[in-house]
Design an enzyme around this catalytic site. Sequence first.
Site, PDB file in Angstrom:
ATOM      1  N   HIS A   1     -10.128  -3.450  -6.869  1.00  9.03           N
ATOM      2  CA  HIS A   1     -10.525  -2.234  -7.547  1.00  9.03           C
ATOM      3  C   HIS A   1     -11.059  -2.715  -9.105  1.00  9.03           C
ATOM      4  O   HIS A   1     -11.906  -2.004  -9.617  1.00  9.03           O
ATOM      5  CB  HIS A   1      -9.175  -1.654  -7.982  1.00  9.03           C
ATOM      6  CG  HIS A   1      -8.850  -0.500  -6.969  1.00  9.03           C
ATOM      7  ND1 HIS A   1      -9.829   0.609  -6.774  1.00  9.03           N
ATOM      8  CD2 HIS A   1      -7.954  -0.004  -6.129  1.00  9.03           C
ATOM      9  CE1 HIS A   1      -9.183   1.462  -5.895  1.00  9.03           C
ATOM     10  NE2 HIS A   1      -8.162   0.978  -5.377  1.00  9.03           N
TER      11      HIS A   1
ATOM     12  N   HIS B   1      -6.139  -5.793  -2.826  1.00 12.13           N
ATOM     13  CA  HIS B   1      -6.603  -4.431  -2.996  1.00 12.13           C
ATOM     14  C   HIS B   1      -6.828  -4.158  -4.344  1.00 12.13           C
ATOM     15  O   HIS B   1      -7.727  -3.647  -4.835  1.00 12.13           O
ATOM     16  CB  HIS B   1      -5.585  -3.430  -2.269  1.00 12.13           C
ATOM     17  CG  HIS B   1      -5.968  -1.918  -2.196  1.00 12.13           C
ATOM     18  ND1 HIS B   1      -6.416  -1.454  -1.159  1.00 12.13           N
ATOM     19  CD2 HIS B   1      -6.083  -0.990  -3.238  1.00 12.13           C
ATOM     20  CE1 HIS B   1      -6.654  -0.136  -1.511  1.00 12.13           C
ATOM     21  NE2 HIS B   1      -6.711   0.241  -2.658  1.00 12.13           N
ATOM     22  N   GLU B   2      -5.742  -4.339  -5.246  1.00  9.85           N
ATOM     23  CA  GLU B   2      -5.771  -3.927  -6.649  1.00  9.85           C
ATOM     24  C   GLU B   2      -6.757  -4.794  -7.268  1.00  9.85           C
ATOM     25  O   GLU B   2      -7.479  -4.239  -8.341  1.00  9.85           O
ATOM     26  CB  GLU B   2      -4.506  -4.030  -7.397  1.00  9.85           C
ATOM     27  CG  GLU B   2      -3.259  -2.996  -6.802  1.00  9.85           C
ATOM     28  CD  GLU B   2      -3.999  -1.523  -6.421  1.00  9.85           C
ATOM     29  OE1 GLU B   2      -4.585  -1.360  -7.304  1.00  9.85           O
ATOM     30  OE2 GLU B   2      -3.496  -1.236  -5.505  1.00  9.85           O
TER      31      GLU B   2
ATOM     32  N   CYS C   1      -5.801   4.149   0.209  1.00 14.46           N
ATOM     33  CA  CYS C   1      -5.966   4.268  -1.024  1.00 14.46           C
ATOM     34  C   CYS C   1      -5.869   5.619  -1.665  1.00 14.46           C
ATOM     35  O   CYS C   1      -6.390   6.356  -1.341  1.00 14.46           O
ATOM     36  CB  CYS C   1      -7.538   3.522  -1.384  1.00 14.46           C
ATOM     37  SG  CYS C   1      -7.705   3.403  -3.072  1.00 14.46           S
ATOM     38  N   LEU C   2      -5.150   5.539  -3.122  1.00 14.24           N
ATOM     39  CA  LEU C   2      -4.890   6.871  -3.506  1.00 14.24           C
ATOM     40  C   LEU C   2      -6.236   7.372  -3.992  1.00 14.24           C
ATOM     41  O   LEU C   2      -6.322   8.901  -3.981  1.00 14.24           O
ATOM     42  CB  LEU C   2      -3.930   6.566  -4.971  1.00 14.24           C
ATOM     43  CG  LEU C   2      -2.650   6.324  -4.624  1.00 14.24           C
ATOM     44  CD1 LEU C   2      -1.918   6.077  -6.220  1.00 14.24           C
ATOM     45  CD2 LEU C   2      -1.974   7.268  -3.813  1.00 14.24           C
TER      46      LEU C   2
ATOM     47  N   GLN D   1      -8.875   3.688 -11.544  1.00 11.52           N
ATOM     48  CA  GLN D   1      -8.473   4.881 -10.636  1.00 11.52           C
ATOM     49  C   GLN D   1      -8.084   6.107 -11.686  1.00 11.52           C
ATOM     50  O   GLN D   1      -7.685   7.134 -11.103  1.00 11.52           O
ATOM     51  CB  GLN D   1      -7.195   4.514  -9.749  1.00 11.52           C
ATOM     52  CG  GLN D   1      -7.710   3.565  -8.587  1.00 11.52           C
ATOM     53  CD  GLN D   1      -6.638   3.329  -7.756  1.00 11.52           C
ATOM     54  OE1 GLN D   1      -5.862   2.560  -7.923  1.00 11.52           O
ATOM     55  NE2 GLN D   1      -6.734   4.096  -6.474  1.00 11.52           N
TER      56      GLN D   1
ATOM     57  N   GLY E   1       0.432   0.511  -5.547  1.00 11.86           N
ATOM     58  CA  GLY E   1      -0.442   0.042  -6.434  1.00 11.86           C
ATOM     59  C   GLY E   1      -1.358   0.882  -7.308  1.00 11.86           C
ATOM     60  O   GLY E   1      -1.612   1.791  -6.575  1.00 11.86           O
TER      61      GLY E   1
HETATM   62 NI    NI Z   1      -6.744   1.679  -4.065  1.00  8.89          NI
END
Ligand code: NI
Length: 171
Positions: free
Chosen positions: A139, A135-136, A93-94, A51, A46
């Site tokens: 964000h 999660h998204e 998480c990236l 991000q 995701g």
């Molecule tokens: Ni993330």
Amino acid sequence: MIYPIVKFGDPVLEQRGATVTEFDTPELHKLLEDMFESMYVSKGVGLAAPQIGISRRIAVIDISVGEDPAQKLVLINPEIVHSEGKLVTEEGCLSVPGFREPVKRSAVVTVRAQNAVGKTFEVTGEELLARALQHETDHLNGKLYLSHLSVLKRDIIRRRIRRLQKEGEWK
Ligand code: NI
């Protein structure tokens, strides 16, 4: 185009994204394409627009990580409209690379969102998809998974990241 991923410490990750009001534009289609590409390069499931430094309520998900085009999901202005059960599993998480922690999430969620042409739809997911949807959506509300951890755990991770920042290892 592949965007660099913004990391923890950048204020854009803690802002609520702006609601999208224009759909089906060449700019939006290009952005979505670039978001999938940027996510696949990083092997993520995701990616949310903040991000890549864009504070708008747009996220992409693909729990097959590029293996199955049918799994590609575009979420614009998503809201969680139903959630059920609880499940604790490891999450990363990236934007917080190198860290993974158990996070308690709803086991099943339904999200209402718009697609690239502005059509409203609902998607229900369990397991990995439920986790990615939560999660998204977080964000886009300026929330990282770290906010679901205990204060103690969060402080340990923050301190480790601060050390990496000092050493120039967090860019
Ligand atoms: Ni993330």
